[in-house]
Write a protein that holds these residues in place. Structure first.
Motif, PDB file in Angstrom:
ATOM      1  N   ARG A   1       0.857  -1.176   0.000  1.00 14.27           N
ATOM      2  CA  ARG A   1       0.000   0.000   0.000  1.00 14.27           C
ATOM      3  C   ARG A   1       0.900   1.235   0.000  1.00 14.27           C
ATOM      4  O   ARG A   1       1.802   1.345   0.831  1.00 14.27           O
ATOM      5  CB  ARG A   1      -0.873   0.066   1.265  1.00 14.27           C
ATOM      6  N   ILE A   2       0.613   2.140  -0.901  1.00 18.55           N
ATOM      7  CA  ILE A   2       1.264   3.449  -0.898  1.00 18.55           C
ATOM      8  C   ILE A   2       0.152   4.471  -0.729  1.00 18.55           C
ATOM      9  O   ILE A   2      -0.835   4.455  -1.478  1.00 18.55           O
ATOM     10  CB  ILE A   2       2.061   3.711  -2.186  1.00 18.55           C
ATOM     11  N   ILE A   3       0.294   5.343   0.254  1.00 17.81           N
ATOM     12  CA  ILE A   3      -0.692   6.393   0.498  1.00 17.81           C
ATOM     13  C   ILE A   3       0.043   7.725   0.541  1.00 17.81           C
ATOM     14  O   ILE A   3       0.866   7.960   1.420  1.00 17.81           O
ATOM     15  CB  ILE A   3      -1.464   6.155   1.809  1.00 17.81           C
ATOM     16  N   ASN A   4      -0.239   8.543  -0.433  1.00 17.79           N
ATOM     17  CA  ASN A   4       0.388   9.852  -0.538  1.00 17.79           C
ATOM     18  C   ASN A   4      -0.515  10.918   0.080  1.00 17.79           C
ATOM     19  O   ASN A   4      -1.716  10.727   0.206  1.00 17.79           O
ATOM     20  CB  ASN A   4       0.650  10.191  -2.008  1.00 17.79           C
ATOM     21  N   ILE A   5       0.088  12.035   0.432  1.00 23.26           N
ATOM     22  CA  ILE A   5      -0.682  13.169   0.935  1.00 23.26           C
ATOM     23  C   ILE A   5      -0.659  14.253  -0.133  1.00 23.26           C
ATOM     24  O   ILE A   5       0.397  14.804  -0.462  1.00 23.26           O
ATOM     25  CB  ILE A   5      -0.120  13.714   2.273  1.00 23.26           C
TER      26      ILE A   5
ATOM     27  N   VAL B   1      -4.574  10.960   0.024  1.00 19.47           N
ATOM     28  CA  VAL B   1      -5.523  11.702   0.842  1.00 19.47           C
ATOM     29  C   VAL B   1      -5.322  13.170   0.493  1.00 19.47           C
ATOM     30  O   VAL B   1      -4.187  13.653   0.404  1.00 19.47           O
ATOM     31  CB  VAL B   1      -5.289  11.438   2.343  1.00 19.47           C
ATOM     32  N   SER B   2      -6.427  13.852   0.274  1.00 17.55           N
ATOM     33  CA  SER B   2      -6.382  15.244  -0.159  1.00 17.55           C
ATOM     34  C   SER B   2      -7.098  16.128   0.871  1.00 17.55           C
ATOM     35  O   SER B   2      -8.296  16.355   0.786  1.00 17.55           O
ATOM     36  CB  SER B   2      -7.068  15.344  -1.532  1.00 17.55           C
ATOM     37  N   PRO B   3      -6.354  16.620   1.858  1.00 19.92           N
ATOM     38  CA  PRO B   3      -6.983  17.455   2.889  1.00 19.92           C
ATOM     39  C   PRO B   3      -7.213  18.890   2.423  1.00 19.92           C
ATOM     40  O   PRO B   3      -6.536  19.386   1.528  1.00 19.92           O
ATOM     41  CB  PRO B   3      -5.960  17.468   4.028  1.00 19.92           C
TER      42      PRO B   3
ATOM     43  N   ILE C   1      -8.187   9.576  -5.043  1.00 18.27           N
ATOM     44  CA  ILE C   1      -7.749  10.752  -4.309  1.00 18.27           C
ATOM     45  C   ILE C   1      -8.898  11.072  -3.355  1.00 18.27           C
ATOM     46  O   ILE C   1      -9.930  11.597  -3.776  1.00 18.27           O
ATOM     47  CB  ILE C   1      -7.458  11.938  -5.246  1.00 18.27           C
ATOM     48  N   MET C   2      -8.735  10.723  -2.089  1.00 14.84           N
ATOM     49  CA  MET C   2      -9.807  10.854  -1.101  1.00 14.84           C
ATOM     50  C   MET C   2      -9.773  12.246  -0.477  1.00 14.84           C
ATOM     51  O   MET C   2      -8.833  12.604   0.229  1.00 14.84           O
ATOM     52  CB  MET C   2      -9.648   9.793  -0.013  1.00 14.84           C
TER      53      MET C   2
END
Length: 140
Positions: free
Chosen positions: A26-30, A75-77, A130-131
């Motif tokens: 799993r790769i999760i970018n910000i 994740v796109s805050p 892109i969450m």
């Protein structure tokens, strides 16, 4: 660019070979909503460009890594209460909050919860996403 984009690229480059060998990962970018809007929330176009590139990198890596059972998401805050945003002028902060249906800034815990979900087995069929974790900021 060195922090907001290159660090994401080099991190993925470092972990992908091992994940590919194991055929899982799993790769999760910000990223940031700024990267989706095409302009900084408060006029910081360079930040928006770097985060937009993180979004493109995430989607591209999802296609390339998918055959190895590796998911790549971001994740796109929106506005999040961090040290970086603590320097915002009260007027600028109020302007951003007025655009958020939940009426508050996110917290690091809000972002961490999204990352934990994307890292979980429950998100095993989610890739290239892109969450937005943004209190409704990007609702349109």
């Amino acid at each position: 660019m060195a922090i907001d984009l290159n660090s994401v690229f080099f991190c993925a480059k470092a972990v992908l070979p091992g994940m590919m060998d194991r055929r899982c990962g799993r790769i999760i970018n910000i990223a940031s909503v700024a990267g989706k809007r095409g302009g900084g929330l408060l006029g910081n176009s360079c930040y928006a460009a770097a985060k937009g590139a993180v979004i493109a990198l995430t989607k591209g890596l999802a296609r390339e890594a998918g055959p190895f059972d590796i998911t790549v998401n971001a994740v796109s805050p929106a506005l999040t209460d961090t040290e970086m945003t603590s320097v915002l002028a009260p007027q600028a902060r109020a302007q951003l909050l007025a655009q958020m249906p939940l009426g508050r800034a996110g917290t690091p815990r809000d972002i961490a919860a999204a990352v934990c979900f994307l890292a979980s087995a429950e998100a095993g069929f989610v890739t290239g996403e892109i969450m937005d974790v943004d209190g409704g900021f990007m609702r349109d």
